[in-house]
Design a protein around this motif. Structure first.
Motif: not given
Length: 256
Positions: A74-75, A95-99, A160-168
């Protein structure tokens, strides 16, 4: 307790007479990327999710919630942030995450996806508020890693596991962009002047060394005249200026 067992028994007694019609109410299916959290009389059954494939529920006493285990992205909406050096910038990200624990995602938080989105916006403000503008523009990878660690730690009780976060994107005010452009242009001009001055200094030293060589051998000056004449002639000019050595003129003047 006893009431729960009585209700379960009544459910079984309801299933047996209505078989095989009741099989459509009791047998459920979840896909490979899904899990089902079953509640029996309001309590989680067996403390573990069911699936993938077929599983059995009792009508009237059992309810279940499907949980998607795929990675969700999600943005983060653009956030107006005041940096450490008091500069207002607009920053957005993804942000990329999964349960990873369906039980915690259902039992510990009312809406895992919405809560993670709101927490990501708050974390973005908190992390970038401790950075100055130079760090924000040059160290995006470090900021993304810091945000990921903060989000992962906060969402761990939710399963929840946060896999990746990127600054756009980082959007600067127009006035600040013009000021930074003017500063960069002035810096380039200053470097250009310094380089030109260093070139003039090296050229003057080379000319000084050349003059010393010519002073030691006067014939070298005549050879230089001839070389210059050859260069001019090669350009097919209609007018050729022939430099006359000053020594020859001095000899004529002495004879007079």
């Amino acid at each position: 307790g006893c009431c729960g067992w009585i209700l379960v028994l009544i459910s079984f007694l309801f299933i047996i007479p209505t078989f095989p019609l009741s099989i459509f109410m009791c047998v459920k299916i979840v896909k490979e990327y899904e899990r089902a959290v079953i509640f029996r009389l309001g309590r989680i059954k067996d403390r573990k999710p069911k699936g993938p494939g077929l599983f059995f529920v009792l009508p009237c006493t059992d309810t279940f919630v499907k949980v998607d285990l795929r990675t969700v992205s999600f943005d983060i909406p653009p956030q107006e942030i005041l940096t450490k050096d008091s500069v207002t910038v607009s920053v957005d990200g993804v942000v990329y995450f999964r349960i990873q624990c369906p039980i915690s995602a259902v039992a510990n938080v009312s809406n895992a996806h919405s809560s993670t989105r709101l927490l990501a916006q708050t974390t973005l403000r908190n992390v970038l508020g401790t950075k100055n503008l130079a760090e924000l523009l040059s160290d995006r990878e470090g900021i993304s890693l810091s945000m990921q660690e903060s989000l992962d730690e906060a969402t761990d009780p939710w399963g929840i596991k946060v896999e990746r976060v990127e600054i756009k994107d980082v959007k600067l005010p127009q006035q600040l962009q013009r000021a930074m452009a003017a500063e960069a242009e002035a810096s380039r001009e200053a470097r250009a002047k310094i380089i030109a001055a260093e070139g003039e200094m090296k050229a003057s030293r080379a000319l000084k060394e050349a003059s010393l060589v010519i002073a030691e051998s006067p014939s070298a000056l005549q050879l230089r005249y001839l070389q210059t004449l050859n260069t001019i002639a090669a350009e097919k000019n209609s007018t050729i200026v022939f430099p006359l050595p000053i020594d020859v003129l001095q000899n004529f003047m002495q004879r007079k």
